[in-house]
Design a protein around this motif. Sequence first.
Motif: not given
Length: 304
Positions: A213-233
Motif C-alpha cells: 500500500k505504501g501509505y495509509m490513513q491511520v486513525l490516531i485518537g480523534k484524527g486521521k494521519y497519512k503515514l508511510k509504510i516501508s519494509p524493515c531491513m
Amino acid sequence: SQELCSALEQDRVKLQMAKEAAEERTRELRKEGELYKNLERMSLSRNEDESCQVGEKKMVFKGLVTNKDDMDKLMLTPLIHYPLPGGSALITFEKAEVAQRIIEAKEHTVELSCGEEMEELDQCRMRVQAAPVDILLPSALEIGLARSSRSILVSDLPSLGIPEEALLDKLELFFSKTKNGGGEVERREFLDDSGQVMLTFAQDGVAEALIVKGYMQVLIGKGKYKLKISPCMSGDVTHLQLQPSRCPRTVLVSGIPDVLGEEPMKDTLEIHFQKASRGGGEVDAIAYVPAGRHGVAVFVEDTG
C-alpha cells in the motif's frame, strides 16, 4: 487400371492426412515449447522477485550519493571512542591553527596557582607535552542486508505531544485490526533518532500486504494521519575499511601531575592555553583525566 488409380488416390489422401497430422503435431510441440519457456521465465522472474524481497544483499556505501532528492539517503555518522590515560587532557580549540601551534611547540610549561601546599617555586610549574590526536574513521562500509518478512517501518508520524508509549499503543491498536489490513502485533518500538516506529506482526503476510500500500490513513485518537509504510531491513557490517584521520582542532596534553583537584586543574589548563602570548587561543572544550584513572572521550562529526 481403374483399380490402380483408385488405390493411388487413397494413398495420396492418406499421405495428405498424415502430413497435416504431422504439421499439427509440430505446431502443438512448438506451442508447448513456448509455454515451457514462458513458464521458465516466469519462474525465474518470480524467484528473482522473491530473492529481492527476502534474500540477503550486499551494499557498499562509499560516502557519496547522487540524485539526492530522488533516493533514500544512508547517513554515516562516526562516533569514535578514544581512550584517555591518567594524567592527560584533551583540549579542543576554536581554531585549527591554534591547535597546530600548540602541537608544534611539543612541550609547555604551565604556571600553577601557588597555595599553602606548594611552598617551593619549582612546584608552581609543570611541564606537559602536546601531541596530535589521530583517530580511525570509516572510509568504506559493506553491509549485508536482509528484509524482514514480518516487520514494517511506520514513518511521517504526527507530533501529538503525547508520550512515546501512548503513541505506540495507538499504533498497535490500529494495526492489530484485520479490517485495517493488520494483524496481531508481536513487537513495537521507536527507532532512535529516526522518527520511525517498527512494528512486528505475529503472522506472515500481514507486513507484505501493508508495504504494498505504501501509505495509509491511520486513525490516531480523534484524527486521521497519512503515514508511510516501508519494509524493515536489518543488516550486519561484513566489511569495514578504516583510514587514519587527524583531529584539526584538538590536542592531547600528557604528563600532567596529580597536584590539583579535577576542576582547578581544568581551569589552570584552560587559562594557560587560551593565552595568545603563549601561542594559544580560545578553548572550545576541555576534558581532563587525573593520574591513576582512565577515561574515554567520544568524538563526533565536526559540523562547525
